[in-house]
Write an enzyme that holds these catalytic residues in place. Structure first.
Site, short mmCIF file in Angstrom:
data_model
loop_
_atom_site.label_atom_id
_atom_site.label_comp_id
_atom_site.label_asym_id
_atom_site.label_seq_id
_atom_site.Cartn_x
_atom_site.Cartn_y
_atom_site.Cartn_z
N ARG A 208 16.41 -4.88 74.65
CA ARG A 208 15.88 -6.14 74.09
C ARG A 208 14.68 -6.63 74.89
O ARG A 208 13.73 -7.17 74.34
CB ARG A 208 16.96 -7.23 74.10
CG ARG A 208 18.00 -7.09 73.02
CD ARG A 208 19.15 -8.06 73.28
NE ARG A 208 18.71 -9.43 73.36
CZ ARG A 208 19.27 -10.36 74.14
NH1 ARG A 208 20.31 -10.04 74.91
NH2 ARG A 208 18.82 -11.60 74.15
N THR B 243 18.56 -13.64 87.69
CA THR B 243 19.32 -14.05 88.88
C THR B 243 19.57 -12.88 89.81
O THR B 243 19.45 -12.99 91.03
CB THR B 243 20.64 -14.71 88.44
OG1 THR B 243 20.34 -15.87 87.65
CG2 THR B 243 21.49 -15.11 89.63
N ASP C 202 32.47 -20.72 85.14
CA ASP C 202 31.15 -20.13 85.28
C ASP C 202 30.16 -20.94 84.46
O ASP C 202 30.53 -21.75 83.61
CB ASP C 202 31.17 -18.67 84.82
CG ASP C 202 29.95 -17.88 85.29
OD1 ASP C 202 29.11 -18.44 86.01
OD2 ASP C 202 29.86 -16.69 84.92
N LYS C 203 28.91 -20.69 84.73
CA LYS C 203 27.80 -21.29 83.98
C LYS C 203 26.86 -20.17 83.60
O LYS C 203 26.72 -19.17 84.30
CB LYS C 203 27.11 -22.31 84.86
CG LYS C 203 25.66 -22.65 84.47
CD LYS C 203 24.65 -21.83 85.25
CE LYS C 203 23.22 -22.17 84.87
NZ LYS C 203 22.26 -21.20 85.48
N HIS C 204 26.21 -20.34 82.46
CA HIS C 204 25.18 -19.38 82.07
C HIS C 204 23.98 -20.12 81.53
O HIS C 204 24.12 -21.08 80.78
CB HIS C 204 25.70 -18.40 81.01
CG HIS C 204 24.72 -17.30 80.72
ND1 HIS C 204 24.67 -16.15 81.46
CD2 HIS C 204 23.72 -17.21 79.80
CE1 HIS C 204 23.69 -15.38 81.00
NE2 HIS C 204 23.10 -16.01 79.99
N SER C 205 22.80 -19.68 81.92
CA SER C 205 21.56 -20.24 81.40
C SER C 205 20.92 -19.25 80.45
O SER C 205 20.98 -18.03 80.67
CB SER C 205 20.59 -20.54 82.55
OG SER C 205 19.30 -20.84 82.05
N SER D 208 25.51 -11.22 73.78
CA SER D 208 25.21 -10.75 75.14
C SER D 208 25.88 -11.64 76.18
O SER D 208 26.56 -11.16 77.09
CB SER D 208 23.70 -10.73 75.36
OG SER D 208 23.39 -10.37 76.69
N LYS E 218 29.95 -10.69 78.25
CA LYS E 218 30.14 -10.66 79.71
C LYS E 218 31.08 -11.76 80.17
O LYS E 218 31.95 -11.54 81.01
CB LYS E 218 28.78 -10.82 80.41
CG LYS E 218 27.80 -9.69 80.18
CD LYS E 218 26.59 -9.80 81.07
CE LYS E 218 25.63 -10.91 80.70
NZ LYS E 218 24.79 -10.61 79.53
N LYS E 219 30.90 -12.97 79.63
CA LYS E 219 31.69 -14.10 80.10
C LYS E 219 33.16 -13.98 79.68
O LYS E 219 34.06 -14.30 80.45
CB LYS E 219 31.10 -15.42 79.58
CG LYS E 219 29.68 -15.69 80.07
CD LYS E 219 29.58 -15.64 81.59
CE LYS E 219 28.16 -15.90 82.07
NZ LYS E 219 28.03 -15.73 83.53
#
Length: 434
Positions: free
Chosen positions: A169, A121, A81-84, A184, A188-189
């Site tokens: 937040r 997203t 996965d990727k997260h920004s 955060s 999740k990841k």
């Protein structure tokens, strides 16, 4: 047992929270024993006082364990996965997931909604009629197995502590806290059972981290906590001193995604970020053996249309249309009013106040000012010219999409104020920092 106000006081006064206190806070997030105002106060205390590595690890693991933990036994490829960290016009997840999936990876992407001035997203996907961002975990896993990718929002049972904290937040000016961002993202990841994670840490005036030093600190915080928890993680720092791509706004960014995947339009800065992140994901999972091999694979699945096909299959599997790539506007609403924004001066587009562009999208109705607020998916900006372009006064530099003429006029003025001109060609920020 410590009361919520006692736990808040410990952090407010700059002391370290032990594991018991952090577990009580996480429990309070889930069962409601911390009120919204107390959660907001706790978030502000963490924002102002920071957290040690041990506190970040305990908060991350506590939120991860507040709900379901996914497993992917029986899958014949890497789970990646990727997260920004978020920005304005950041639609990278869509292209990236499709590319990596088309190259043989499984991408179970659990995404967020808009935070502050940054787009979400999940909100973008909800521009598409029928698309369900909240399937059951069973459905989510089945789609990942069948299609190879699925992008969804947090379910009630996946890191539910973070889901509540995340929404608070957003409206308490505590978005930019490195400990809270770290916990955060990783709660999740880690709950998603990943083999590998690539982080896109944005830096600039449209990012949570406005300085390179802060971006590096966040990248280090995330990679140290994630690698320590057994998930191979790499962070790449990318520029957010202007809108990424040519659009900012939910449906408009989905349309730009279609144009990217089909090759009709690939804005160079956006393409470079997608390539860098995709390359890292392919190399870290062993799906590519070298930089050149990775780039060749990326180009192949884009040129052949395989990435676009995978993306369309995911849209259909989650309730959207089966012809989204060929007919995106058949499933999305267009804004009532579309107005051109024209240059106010001669010269080079030298600087953009990117955060202000994001807030203008929020002002149009494309984001939230309170938790749970409805989003107007059709609004935003498109045809945004990149910095460094030379224009004459009166030339079109962008378009605004709005619900009414009054809102379009206000947003047009706001956008114009975000642009600074220069007589000389400006020195632009690098697209990829590390």
């Amino acid at each position: 047992m410590l009361l919520p106000q006692e736990i808040i006081k410990i952090k407010r006064d700059g002391h370290q929270l032990n594991e018991q206190a952090i577990q009580a806070f996480v429990k309070g997030l889930v069962d409601g024993s911390f009120s919204d105002s107390q959660v907001g106060a706790m978030a502000m205390s963490i924002f102002q006082r920071g957290m040690s590595v041990d506190e970040k690890v305990n908060l991350t693991l506590g939120m991860m364990n507040s709900g379901d933990i996914l497993s992917w036994e029986g899958f014949d490829g890497p789970i990646v996965d990727k997260h920004s960290t978020g920005g304005v016009g950041d639609k990278v997840s869509f292209m990236l997931a499709a590319i990596v999936c088309a190259c043989g990876g499984y991408v179970p992407m659990i995404s967020g909604r808009g935070l502050g001035h940054t787009g979400g997203t999940s909100d973008k996907l909800e521009s598409i009629a029928g698309f369900n961002v909240e399937p059951s975990i069973k459905e989510f896993k089945a789609i990942v197995k069948d299609v190879g990718m699925a992008i969804i929002s947090q379910t009630d049972n996946l890191a539910p502590a973070d889901k509540r904290l995340y929404s608070i937040r957003d409206v308490t000016a505590t978005v930019e806290s490195i400990p809270l961002i770290t916990a955060s993202i990783l709660s999740k990841k880690l709950a998603a059972g990943l083999d590998c994670l690539v982080m896109d840490v944005k830096v600039g005036n449209g990012a949570m981290m406005t300085s390179l030093a802060d971006a590096k600190a966040l990248a280090e915080s995330i990679t140290s906590v994630a690698n320590g928890a057994g998930v191979k993680t790499q962070a790449i720092i990318t520029d957010m001193n202007q809108v990424l791509g040519t659009s900012a706004g939910n449906a408009l960014e989905m349309y730009e995604t279609v144009k990217y995947l089909t090759g009709k339009q690939r804005e160079p800065r956006l393409h470079k970020v997608v390539q860098a992140l995709a390359k890292a994901m392919l190399l870290n999972t062993g799906l590519a053996s070298s930089d050149n091999d990775a780039l060749e694979k990326i180009d192949r699945v884009l040129t052949s249309g395989k990435a676009a096909e995978v993306f369309e299959r995911m849209i259909a599997a989650l309730g959207g249309p089966s012809d989204f790539i060929d007919n995106p506007w058949g499933a999305m609403n267009k804004a009532n009013v579309i107005t051109e924004i024209k240059a106010t001066e001669h010269g080079y587009l030298a600087q953009m106040d990117t955060r202000a562009v994001g807030m203008a999208v929020v002002g149009l109705g494309g984001g939230r000012t309170a938790p749970g607020q409805a989003v107007e998916h059709s609004v935003g900006f498109d045809r945004i010219l990149p910095l460094g372009v030379k224009v004459n006064r009166g030339e079109v530099i962008a378009r605004v999409h709005a619900r009414s003429h009054d809102e379009a006029e206000l947003a047009s003025q706001q956008f114009s104020r975000t642009i600074h001109y220069s007589e000389e060609a400006p020195t632009l920020s690098p697209i990829i920092y590390t």
